[in-house]
Design a protein around this motif. Structure first.
Motif, PDB file in Angstrom:
ATOM      1  N   ILE A  69      74.754  76.184  71.448  1.00 51.99           N
ATOM      2  CA  ILE A  69      74.359  77.339  72.264  1.00 51.99           C
ATOM      3  C   ILE A  69      74.955  77.245  73.661  1.00 51.99           C
ATOM      4  O   ILE A  69      75.590  78.192  74.153  1.00 51.99           O
ATOM      5  CB  ILE A  69      72.820  77.435  72.333  1.00 51.99           C
ATOM      6  N   VAL A  70      74.756  76.094  74.332  1.00 50.59           N
ATOM      7  CA  VAL A  70      75.248  75.983  75.711  1.00 50.59           C
ATOM      8  C   VAL A  70      76.778  75.949  75.746  1.00 50.59           C
ATOM      9  O   VAL A  70      77.396  76.446  76.699  1.00 50.59           O
ATOM     10  CB  VAL A  70      74.662  74.743  76.425  1.00 50.59           C
ATOM     11  N   GLY A  71      77.415  75.399  74.697  1.00 49.09           N
ATOM     12  CA  GLY A  71      78.874  75.392  74.650  1.00 49.09           C
ATOM     13  C   GLY A  71      79.443  76.788  74.518  1.00 49.09           C
ATOM     14  O   GLY A  71      80.444  77.133  75.157  1.00 49.09           O
ATOM     15  N   THR A  72      78.807  77.617  73.685  1.00 51.04           N
ATOM     16  CA  THR A  72      79.251  79.003  73.531  1.00 51.04           C
ATOM     17  C   THR A  72      79.050  79.783  74.819  1.00 51.04           C
ATOM     18  O   THR A  72      79.930  80.551  75.245  1.00 51.04           O
ATOM     19  CB  THR A  72      78.487  79.673  72.380  1.00 51.04           C
ATOM     20  N   LEU A  73      77.899  79.583  75.463  1.00 55.44           N
ATOM     21  CA  LEU A  73      77.651  80.252  76.742  1.00 55.44           C
ATOM     22  C   LEU A  73      78.662  79.818  77.793  1.00 55.44           C
ATOM     23  O   LEU A  73      79.124  80.632  78.595  1.00 55.44           O
ATOM     24  CB  LEU A  73      76.228  79.939  77.219  1.00 55.44           C
ATOM     25  N   ALA A  74      79.041  78.531  77.773  1.00 51.37           N
ATOM     26  CA  ALA A  74      80.029  78.031  78.729  1.00 51.37           C
ATOM     27  C   ALA A  74      81.356  78.766  78.568  1.00 51.37           C
ATOM     28  O   ALA A  74      81.982  79.159  79.563  1.00 51.37           O
ATOM     29  CB  ALA A  74      80.221  76.533  78.537  1.00 51.37           C
ATOM     30  N   MET A  75      81.790  78.954  77.316  1.00 51.29           N
ATOM     31  CA  MET A  75      83.058  79.642  77.080  1.00 51.29           C
ATOM     32  C   MET A  75      82.980  81.099  77.515  1.00 51.29           C
ATOM     33  O   MET A  75      83.927  81.635  78.115  1.00 51.29           O
ATOM     34  CB  MET A  75      83.422  79.557  75.594  1.00 51.29           C
ATOM     35  N   LEU A  76      81.873  81.755  77.221  1.00 56.12           N
ATOM     36  CA  LEU A  76      81.726  83.160  77.597  1.00 56.12           C
ATOM     37  C   LEU A  76      81.739  83.325  79.114  1.00 56.12           C
ATOM     38  O   LEU A  76      82.409  84.211  79.660  1.00 56.12           O
ATOM     39  CB  LEU A  76      80.430  83.723  77.013  1.00 56.12           C
ATOM     40  N   PHE A  77      81.011  82.461  79.826  1.00 53.02           N
ATOM     41  CA  PHE A  77      81.005  82.523  81.286  1.00 53.02           C
ATOM     42  C   PHE A  77      82.377  82.184  81.865  1.00 53.02           C
ATOM     43  O   PHE A  77      82.810  82.782  82.856  1.00 53.02           O
ATOM     44  CB  PHE A  77      79.948  81.572  81.860  1.00 53.02           C
ATOM     45  N   LEU A  78      83.062  81.219  81.231  1.00 51.01           N
ATOM     46  CA  LEU A  78      84.372  80.816  81.729  1.00 51.01           C
ATOM     47  C   LEU A  78      85.369  81.966  81.649  1.00 51.01           C
ATOM     48  O   LEU A  78      86.069  82.266  82.629  1.00 51.01           O
ATOM     49  CB  LEU A  78      84.888  79.624  80.929  1.00 51.01           C
ATOM     50  N   TYR A  79      85.439  82.627  80.500  1.00 50.17           N
ATOM     51  CA  TYR A  79      86.394  83.720  80.352  1.00 50.17           C
ATOM     52  C   TYR A  79      85.990  84.917  81.215  1.00 50.17           C
ATOM     53  O   TYR A  79      86.858  85.639  81.722  1.00 50.17           O
ATOM     54  CB  TYR A  79      86.523  84.113  78.882  1.00 50.17           C
ATOM     55  N   ALA A  80      84.696  85.120  81.377  1.00 55.42           N
ATOM     56  CA  ALA A  80      84.246  86.197  82.268  1.00 55.42           C
ATOM     57  C   ALA A  80      84.647  85.896  83.703  1.00 55.42           C
ATOM     58  O   ALA A  80      85.058  86.796  84.453  1.00 55.42           O
ATOM     59  CB  ALA A  80      82.732  86.369  82.156  1.00 55.42           C
ATOM     60  N   ALA A  81      84.550  84.621  84.103  1.00 60.94           N
ATOM     61  CA  ALA A  81      84.936  84.237  85.462  1.00 60.94           C
ATOM     62  C   ALA A  81      86.440  84.398  85.665  1.00 60.94           C
ATOM     63  O   ALA A  81      86.891  84.872  86.715  1.00 60.94           O
ATOM     64  CB  ALA A  81      84.517  82.794  85.729  1.00 60.94           C
ATOM     65  N   LEU A  82      87.229  84.003  84.660  1.00 60.00           N
ATOM     66  CA  LEU A  82      88.682  84.128  84.766  1.00 60.00           C
ATOM     67  C   LEU A  82      89.124  85.588  84.830  1.00 60.00           C
ATOM     68  O   LEU A  82      90.186  85.897  85.366  1.00 60.00           O
ATOM     69  CB  LEU A  82      89.354  83.434  83.578  1.00 60.00           C
TER      70      LEU A  82
END
Length: 279
Positions: A69-82
């Motif tokens: 769960i936290v790994g998927t959220l990390a990727m989503l936040f990362l791409y949103a930030a980029l």
């Protein structure tokens, strides 16, 4: 051995980010993740079955669900930030956050912070900031971009903590199940994209490159779990956070991207940090 495994995981993450970045330029992040995540899950499953045996328990399953769960959220936040902020700001913030959270968790667990380890941590954090610095002035960073970058770093750190506290006899099974849980979500998103835009939107597709990216990323997660089981979370997490240096060097060697003196100094500091933490 734990420090070496952490360094190898950092290099594998750097390779995966380099290859994933090239593929993303061609077909977009969602199409890359839809294939790379299951590919990585398959590779690390084979490693767990034939190379690194471990025990599967209820604790492993529960911990893998958390990391998924936290790994998927990390990727989503990362791409949103980029998407809203410059990489020169997003990358160091997420990498520093990804290192800081496990360091705090390690201290809470009672791990020792010697002067040499403290020096290595400082060198590593400065190195990540320097190697991620883009030439020229940065465009203004919105509060949203900073918030998304901070959230990505937080969830990356929480993910690494989850891998780091895995049972010592679990092999790489937490990383295995975690990747499968995340893969389910990525495949679901990919199917939505396929339905909305049609099969033609997936052609041409760099299958070999994306599968290689997934294999590297999945393997890096497994190596990090093994490193954390054999060493202190404080040390292996910081060494693992040095992956932007590997990505930068690959871009310099293969894409002939120019590196500034500040970035080269960051690479040198990264090597010094790895040496200090490995002693």
């Amino acid at each position: 051995m734990p420090a070496l495994l952490a360094l190898l995981s950092s290099m594998a993450w750097g390779l995966a980010d380099f290859g994933g970045g090239l593929a993303t330029r061609r077909i977009g992040a969602l199409r890359v993740l839809t294939v790379s995540y299951p590919a990585g899950a398959l590779v690390i499953t084979l490693v767990a079955l034939f190379l690194v045996p471990g025990e599967i328990s209820g604790n492993v399953i529960g911990l893998s669900l958390y990391t998924g769960i936290v790994g998927t959220l990390a990727m989503l936040f990362l791409y949103a930030a980029l998407a809203v902020g410059p990489m020169g700001i997003v990358s160091p913030l997420t990498a520093v956050g990804g290192a800081a959270v496990p360091v705090i968790a390690g201290l809470v667990r009672g791990e020792s912070l010697t002067p040499l380890i403290a020096l290595g941590i400082v060198l590593a954090l400065v190195a990540v900031i320097l190697v991620s610095r883009e030439s020229g002035p940065h465009p203004p960073v919105s509060a949203k971009g900073l918030l998304l970058s901070g959230a990505a770093g937080l969830f990356i750190g929480l993910y690494l903590v989850g891998l780091g506290v895995a049972p010592d006899d679990s092999g790489v099974w937490v990383a295995v199940f975690s990747r499968w849980w995340s893969s389910l979500g990525m495949v679901a998103v990919g199917l939505v994209v396929l339905v909305r835009h049609g099969l033609a939107s997936w052609r041409p597709y760099p299958w070999l490159a994306v599968i290689a990216v997934g294999a590297l990323d999945g393997s890096a997660n497994g190596m990090f779990q093994l490193a954390a089981q054999g060493g202190e979370l404080i040390v292996v997490a910081v060494i693992g956070s040095l992956y932007p240096a590997a990505t930068l060097l690959l871009a310099h060697w293969f894409l002939h991207e120019r590196m500034s003196r500040i970035q080269w100094s960051g690479v040198v500091l990264a090597l010094g940090a790895a040496a200090a933490l490995a002693i």
